[in-house]
Design a protein around this motif. Structure first.
Motif, short mmCIF file in Angstrom:
data_model
loop_
_atom_site.label_atom_id
_atom_site.label_comp_id
_atom_site.label_asym_id
_atom_site.label_seq_id
_atom_site.Cartn_x
_atom_site.Cartn_y
_atom_site.Cartn_z
N TYR A 1 18.57 -2.54 -12.09
CA TYR A 1 19.28 -1.79 -11.06
C TYR A 1 18.38 -0.71 -10.46
N THR A 2 17.64 -0.03 -11.33
CA THR A 2 16.72 1.01 -10.86
C THR A 2 15.50 0.39 -10.18
N ARG B 1 19.13 -3.78 -18.02
CA ARG B 1 19.59 -2.43 -17.69
C ARG B 1 18.75 -1.82 -16.57
N ASP C 1 16.59 -0.80 -6.85
CA ASP C 1 17.34 0.20 -6.08
C ASP C 1 18.76 -0.29 -5.76
N GLN C 2 19.46 -0.76 -6.75
CA GLN C 2 20.82 -1.25 -6.58
C GLN C 2 21.81 -0.31 -7.27
N GLU C 3 23.00 -0.22 -6.69
CA GLU C 3 24.04 0.59 -7.30
C GLU C 3 24.58 -0.08 -8.56
N LEU C 4 25.02 0.73 -9.51
CA LEU C 4 25.57 0.18 -10.75
C LEU C 4 26.98 -0.34 -10.52
N ILE D 1 27.62 -9.73 -8.32
CA ILE D 1 27.38 -8.30 -8.47
C ILE D 1 27.50 -7.55 -7.14
N TYR D 2 26.89 -8.08 -6.09
CA TYR D 2 26.90 -7.38 -4.82
C TYR D 2 27.17 -8.35 -3.67
N PHE E 1 20.29 -10.48 -8.82
CA PHE E 1 20.16 -9.30 -7.97
C PHE E 1 19.59 -9.65 -6.59
#
Length: 560
Positions: A187-188, A184, A191-194, A15-16, A49
């Protein structure tokens, strides 16, 4: 000695970039102070994450490690008294805190939150449950963002809430709707970007030595012609459930050539066990790495012997005696799995088929089994058995991730199931699954297709998957992967190069074939001995007859 593949090979999250991911300390409270299925599932989801997730029991924390983390995840799976040492660490912690379930009212940062006890909801974010679900009724402070809402008959209750650095999820048990809501919201919460894309894969299932090569060729070429990377789950040996006779993959030469051809066209091999079954009389019905009759881990390699059920802690006078017993059982399981995985990888490699990942038959395996498997494979496909006591407790996160229970293997989860032609609408369940996954950014669209179906249902399945916006097909040929045994190393590089080294000889292959078939070997030796004896005896008789003939001819000549 084989070193854990995770120690040799560590790639970043799907993801990141790794440097942007937080370090997470997950602290759990369970009835036996051990991680259970709920804890393992949450860890598997959150790890997608995270740069790193470290698991702690609430009564065995390491304060320095926790304080160096970016986020604390507190999982109150069972009600209890939070240890003072943990309370102190959380009170001083300045990073983000995500709390689940029970006992959160004992944590000082949540003093402004009011916890009102259990409530039962029938809907979550407007979606109806098949049965009511228990959650904690919480009244968060003013200014809290409510990310997910549960509904009773007459009121709405926050399910996922966030205010500043504090977040709360009102349950530790996650069914389908709860799992999607959590995924869902992470991410919030973190504090991660979608992400903008969904990764996807299709796995061709149940390829054995008896599989029709024409069907595999037809299906594989259909996918390759459309530049779709695909995976072929291969079980190298078929065992006749009635006779125990074994058929090896290399005996189906046409199928071997088809798989080799598809490898060149972008298809990738997954080692799907060795024989696919623990007891051969249950081939096709029971998992290879789990005793399905007793619903427990493998406790004996002698499949003709029906073992005793595993003993619980209460059967032992001391913890030391119980741990000694557990260690012995784990060693038996390890030896069994070592042999199976070694044979699977080495026999496939010997015929030019190079597995890049693993899939447990029926997805069933203990945590010790996963740990053993991590010495051979860096990646695994399918679902995860999150319990050491019950194979029915099985699930998968919605993201590709490295989970603690998998000892660092990357899991590529199955999330959309398969086409079932026996259903009135074979596509309905898959359509619903894909619809749910579309609402979860970055979720994996992973499913499998039975090769015996031919092409009949495949085009529609691919159409459904490709209907997801910004879908990207997963291609392990463009990732780092490692598969190894004591005599084989398969290393896949990100640049697409594949390096295979093997020290297997023809003698090794012959001995491996004969291993475990002592009775057959003895019969063959006896057959050879008897044959040689008959040849010698026949030769001796022929020689005697020739000599006797010469003598009679000589006597007749003299008398004449």
């Amino acid at each position: 000695m084989i070193v854990s593949l995770f120690q040799l090979l560590h790639s970043t999250s799907t993801i990141y970039a790794e440097e942007r991911l937080p370090r997470i300390a997950m602290v759990y409270m369970t009835s036996d102070n051990l991680p259970n299925a709920d804890v393992y599932f949450l860890e598997a989801t959150v790890s997608a994450f995270a740069n790193e997730v470290v698991l702690f029991s609430a009564n065995k924390i390491e304060p320095d490690v926790i304080q160096q983390s970016d986020v604390i995840v507190f999982v109150g799976n069972d009600s209890g008294i939070v240890p003072e040492s943990l309370k102190g660490v959380i009170r001083q912690f300045k990073g983000g805190i995500i709390a689940f379930g029970h006992n959160v009212e004992q944590l000082q940062p949540y003093d402004e939150w009011r916890f009102l006890g259990l409530e039962y909801i029938r809907l979550l974010d407007g979606k109806t449950f098949s049965k009511i679900s228990a959650i904690t009724n919480v009244l968060p402070p003013n200014g809290t963002d409510i990310l997910s809402v549960g509904s009773t008959l007459d009121e709405q209750i926050p399910f996922i809430s966030k205010k500043g650095r504090l977040s709360y999820i009102a349950s530790t048990s996650f069914g389908v709707e709860q799992k999607h809501a959590l995924s869902r919201s992470l991410y919030t919460l973190l504090d991660q970007e979608l992400p903008t894309a969904h990764q996807a894969y299709i796995r061709l299932e149940e390829i054995t030595p008896l599989t029709d090569p024409k069907l595999v060729k037809e299906i594989g070429n259909y996918l390759a012609d459309r530049d779709i990377p695909f995976y072929m789950a291969i079980t190298p040996v078929y065992v006749n459930p009635k006779t125990g006779d074994q058929t090896y993959f290399e005996q189906n030469k046409e199928l071997v050539q088809v798989i080799k051809s598809l490898q060149h066209r972008g298809g990738m091999v997954i080692a799907h066990g060795y024989t696919g079954a623990y007891r051969y009389e249950e081939a096709g019905k029971s998992p290879e790495f789990w005793d399905d009759r007793l619903n427990q881990k493998i406790t004996t390699e002698q499949t003709n012997i029906f073992p005793s059920p595993l003993k619980s802690r209460s059967a032992f006078a001391s913890e030391e005696m119980y741990q000694s017993y557990t260690k012995k059982i784990n060693q038996i399981e390890k030896k069994y799995i070592d042999q199976k995985l070694t044979k699977s990888v080495e026999q496939l490699t010997a015929i030019g088929l190079y597995p890049l990942a693993f899939e447990a038959p029926e997805y069933m395996m203990s945590s010790n089994g996963y740990h053993v498997t991590s010495n051979y494979f860096s990646s695994i496909f399918g679902k995860v058995q999150f319990s050491n006591n019950d194979s029915n407790i099985m699930d998968a996160p919605l993201f590709a991730s490295r989970s603690a229970i998998l000892s660092g293997m990357m899991l590529y989860p199955e999330t959309i199931g398969y086409i079932d032609p026996d259903l009135l609408d074979p596509y309905k369940e898959m359509e619903l699954a894909i619809e749910r996954l579309e609402s979860v950014p970055g979720s994996m669209i992973g499913g499998f297709y039975h090769t015996y179906l031919g092409l009949e249902y495949l085009p529609r399945m691919i159409q459904l998957m490709e209907s997801v916006p910004d879908l990207e097909w997963l291609d392990l040929n463009k990732t780092e992967q490692m598969v190894q045994t004591g005599r084989v190393t398969i290393r896949q590089e990100e640049n697409g190069s594949l390096q295979v080294t093997s020290t297997i000889t023809e003698v090794n292959r012959l001995l491996q074939r004969l291993e475990g078939r002592l009775f057959d070997v003895v019969l063959w030796i006896l057959a050879v001995v008897v044959t040689l004896f008959l040849i010698a005896f026949s030769t001796y008789i022929l020689v005697l007859r020739a000599r006797l003939g010469k003598r009679l001819f000589g006597e007749r000549k003299i008398s004449g």
